[in-house]
Design an enzyme around this catalytic site. Sequence first.
Site, PDB file in Angstrom:
ATOM      1  N   ALA A 184      46.832  48.699  42.967  1.00 57.07           N
ATOM      2  CA  ALA A 184      46.097  49.273  43.698  1.00 57.07           C
ATOM      3  C   ALA A 184      46.310  50.116  44.691  1.00 57.07           C
ATOM      4  CB  ALA A 184      45.013  48.347  44.231  1.00 57.07           C
ATOM      5  N   GLY A 238      47.872  45.330  41.089  1.00 63.34           N
ATOM      6  CA  GLY A 238      47.246  45.664  40.023  1.00 63.34           C
ATOM      7  C   GLY A 238      47.894  45.890  38.781  1.00 63.34           C
ATOM      8  N   GLU A 285      48.752  43.596  36.873  1.00 60.95           N
ATOM      9  CA  GLU A 285      47.436  42.724  36.046  1.00 60.95           C
ATOM     10  C   GLU A 285      47.138  43.577  34.966  1.00 60.95           C
ATOM     11  OE1 GLU A 285      45.660  42.688  40.075  1.00 60.95           O
ATOM     12  OE2 GLU A 285      45.070  40.593  39.684  1.00 60.95           O
ATOM     13  N   GLU A 298      49.878  41.046  46.436  1.00 66.45           N
ATOM     14  CA  GLU A 298      48.846  41.379  47.239  1.00 66.45           C
ATOM     15  C   GLU A 298      48.849  40.208  48.504  1.00 66.45           C
ATOM     16  OE1 GLU A 298      49.101  41.072  44.073  1.00 66.45           O
ATOM     17  OE2 GLU A 298      47.595  42.538  43.113  1.00 66.45           O
TER      18      GLU A 298
END
Length: 724
Positions: free
Chosen positions: A60, A100, A103, A123
Amino acid sequence: MERYARSSAVAVIRLRNPPVNALSVEVLQALEDGLKKAEADPSVKAIMICGENGKFSAGADIRGFSTPKRHRVALGPIVSLIESSEKPVVAAIEGIALGGGLEVALGCHYRLAHVKAQMGLPEVTIGLLPGAEGTQRLPRLIGVPAALDMITTGKHIPATEALKLGLVDEIVEENTIEAAIRLANKVIGQPLGPRRLSLKPVPKLPNTDAFLREALAKVKKQARGFLAPELCFQAVKAATERPFAEGVRRERELFQRLLSSEQARALQYAFFAERAVSRDHLSLAPSPLPGTLLSDVYIYTGLGTMGQGIATSLVKAKIPVVALEQDLEYLNKGRKAVMGLLEREAMKMEGGAQTLDFHNPARLQFTVDFDLLSDVDLVIEAVFEDMALKKEIFHKLSKICKPGALLCTNTSALNIDEIASATSRPQQVIGTHFFSPAHVMRLLEIIYGRHTSPTAIATAMQLAKALKKVGVVVGNCFGFVGNRMMFPYVEQAVFLLEEGSRPEAVDQALEDFGFKIGPFRMSDLAGLDVGWRSRKGQGLTGPSLPAGTAARQRHGQRYSPLPDLLCERGRFGQKTGKGWYQYEKAGGRTAVPDPWLHSFLSQYRDSHGIKTRYIDQEEILERCLFSLINEGFAILAEGIASAPEHLDVIYINGYGWPKHRGGPMFYASTVGLPHVLAKLQKYSEAHPDVPKLRPSAFLKKLVAAGNPPLKEWMSYLSRQSPKL
Ligand SMILES: CC(C)(COP(=O)(O)OP(=O)(O)OC[C@H]1O[C@@H](n2cnc3c(N)ncnc32)[C@H](O)[C@@H]1OP(=O)(O)O)[C@@H](O)C(=O)NCCC(=O)NCCSC(=O)/C=C/CCCCCCCCCCCCC(=O)O
C-alpha cells in the site's frame, strides 16, 4: 496505474506506479477494473498479475495512510475478488512483493517467483498489520509458526525460502512473466477450490495453546511498548480460532486501531525521514567517483575495535581494502579479529565465504607499509581519540596520498578543522563517525569542516550508501549531533544518582520508555574509561585539575565526579566485571545491581551534604529526555543539522531510540513543545547551576509562534549553513 493486455488466452494485469508500484487508490481501482474486464471477457481463460519494471509491488502507498482521507478503497475486498475469480489467476513475482503486494499475490491461485525476488509482510515495521486479509491467508498457506514469524517481525524472505515454506509454487531463473504465462495456460480448466486459501483450514499444531502462549511472551519481550507486534499476533491467533470471515473482521478491527495510533504515525514519519536524509547531498557526488569507490579504500591503523568493524563493513560491501597497522604485533591481532568477524558474517550469507572472497588479497590486504597509501582513493583513519596522534597521521597522509584521495577521520567528537589543518588539502578532509560495532550499526555521521568541499561530502554520502548505512551530514562541533545531545542526557542520569536514584531505576525508566539499553548499562558496556580519558583531556578531572577546584563544580557549573570516582577504583564496567553494576566476571554481560555501589552512593551523598529523595519515573524521563531534546533545538538553531528529521534519524539508527516514538524531535512534537518548555523551565529553576536545562531560545521561539508542526520548524530560523 495498471495496464491490461492480452497474451493468447491470458489477460495480463500489470501494477504500474513507479518506483515501487505502491498500491495507491488509482492502482487499486485499475486493478479492480482489470479483473472485472478479464472476468467478463469470454476469450480470456486465465489471468496473470505482475508488476512494472521488475518489481511486483511494495504494498500500500504509505503516504496514503497519513494524508487526509480521500474515498477509502479497501484492499481486502479486491484480494477476495481475485480469489473468487472463476478463471485461474497467477502472480508473477519479480523483485519485491511486500505488504499489500504480497496480499494481492496471496489472493491469486498460483504464485510463481523469480529466484532473486524477496517477499514479506513488513507492515509491523510501519506500525500496522497486514490488513488486507494477509493475517488470515498466510497461516493457512504456510502454517502458524512461519506466518507468525513473518508477520510479527516484518522480515523479507528470499524466493528460495518462500519455496521451501510453500509460499510460492515455483521459482524460475529466466523470464518470470513468460514462465507465469506458461503456467497460466497450463492450469486453465483445473479446479480452483483447492487453490483458494480462504477455504483451507489452518494447519493444526500438536499443542496450539502452548505454542501461542510462548510466542506471545516472546513478542511482548521484544516489543518493549511497541504495540504493532502484539496486535499482529492477535490477528494471527484469530485465524487459529475463528472461521475465515470472522478472522477477517477481527483483523480489520485491529488494523483500524493501529492505523489511528501515534506509533504508526511515528514509524511512517521515520520511514520517510530516513529516505529523505539519505538522499541529501548525493547529487553532488562526481559520477563516477574519483577512481571510483570500488578501487582501493585504505584504513589506517586502529585495527582496534572500530577499525576491525569498518574493514569488515567495507569487505561486505565488496570494496577492496588495504588495512594498515603500526607494527606487526598489532597487525596480526587486527587481522585475526577481522577474519573472525568476516567468517561469522559469511556464515549468515548465501554463498558464504566465497561470496565475500575475503581471503583474496585483491579484496583485503594487511600491511604495515605506509607507502602503499600512495594509490588509494579513500582513507579512513581509525586510531583512538587523540588529537595529536590524528594530526600527525593526517600530516603524513597529506604528503603520501594521491591528490584526489578523500581523507576521512573516524572520530566521535574531535574538531575536524583542527585535524584538517595538519594537511595541505583541508577541502578533502571529512569526519566519518562510525558507531560500534561498525559492521552492524547502520548510522554514519558525516561531519564537514570549514573547508570540506561539497564533492567530499557527496562522496562520503556515497560511501554510506555503498555500505548500506544511513549517512547523515552534520556540522562540526564538540560531539557533533549524536554525542552532543547524549551529553546532557547522561549528565542528568548521573545527577539523578547524586540526588537519590539508583542506576537500575534510571535504566529501567528509560528501557520502559523503549530504549534498547539504559544509560548506565550502556556506559558499562562501552567502558567507563572512555569518557574518563576524554574528561581528563578536557581538564575536567585528573592531575591537570587546578588545586582547590570544588568537587561538584567546574567553570561555575554543576559537575558530578561520580563516574571519575568509579574509574579511580578500577570500575570500568563489563571489561573489569564492575562498573555501575556488578558482573559475574571480568567481561561478563549480566548486569546485577551492586550493594557496594548503593552504599558508595549513600556515603557520597552524606559526604557532600545531599539529602536523598525519592525520584519517580516521570522525573527521570523528563530530565533525561527533555535535556537531550533541548540540546537538539540548540543544534538546529546553530545550523549544525539542517532539519529535525536528521536528529531523529541519528537517534533511531545510532542510539537505540525507540523507533515507534519517531526520534527525539518527533517525540517533542507529539508531547507538545509548550509542555517540553514548561518542564525545562521547572527543572532549570530547581537546578540553576545546570545550563543544559535552560530552555533553548529556539524552543521558546517555536512555543511563542504557537507550537507549529515539525516540518515548519526550520522556517522560523533565518540562517542555515550553506553546506547543509
Ligand atoms: C524495499 C523497498 C520497497 C525498496 O527499497 P529501496 O530500493 O532501498 O528504495 P527506497 O529508497 O526505500 O524506496 C524508493 C522510493 O519508493 C518509496 N516507497 C517505497 N515503498 C513505498 C510504499 N509502500 N509506499 C509509498 N512509497 C514507497 C520510498 O519512499 C522512496 O521514495 P522517496 O525517495 O522517499 O521519494 C523499500 O522502500 C521498502 O521497504 N518499502 C516499504 C514496504 C512496506 O512497508 N510495505 C508495506 C506497506 S503497508 C501495506 O501494504 C498495508 C497493507 C494493508 C492493507 C492496506 C489497505 C489500504 C489499501 C489502500 C491504500 C491506498 C492508500 C492510498 C491513498 C491515496 O492514494 O490517496
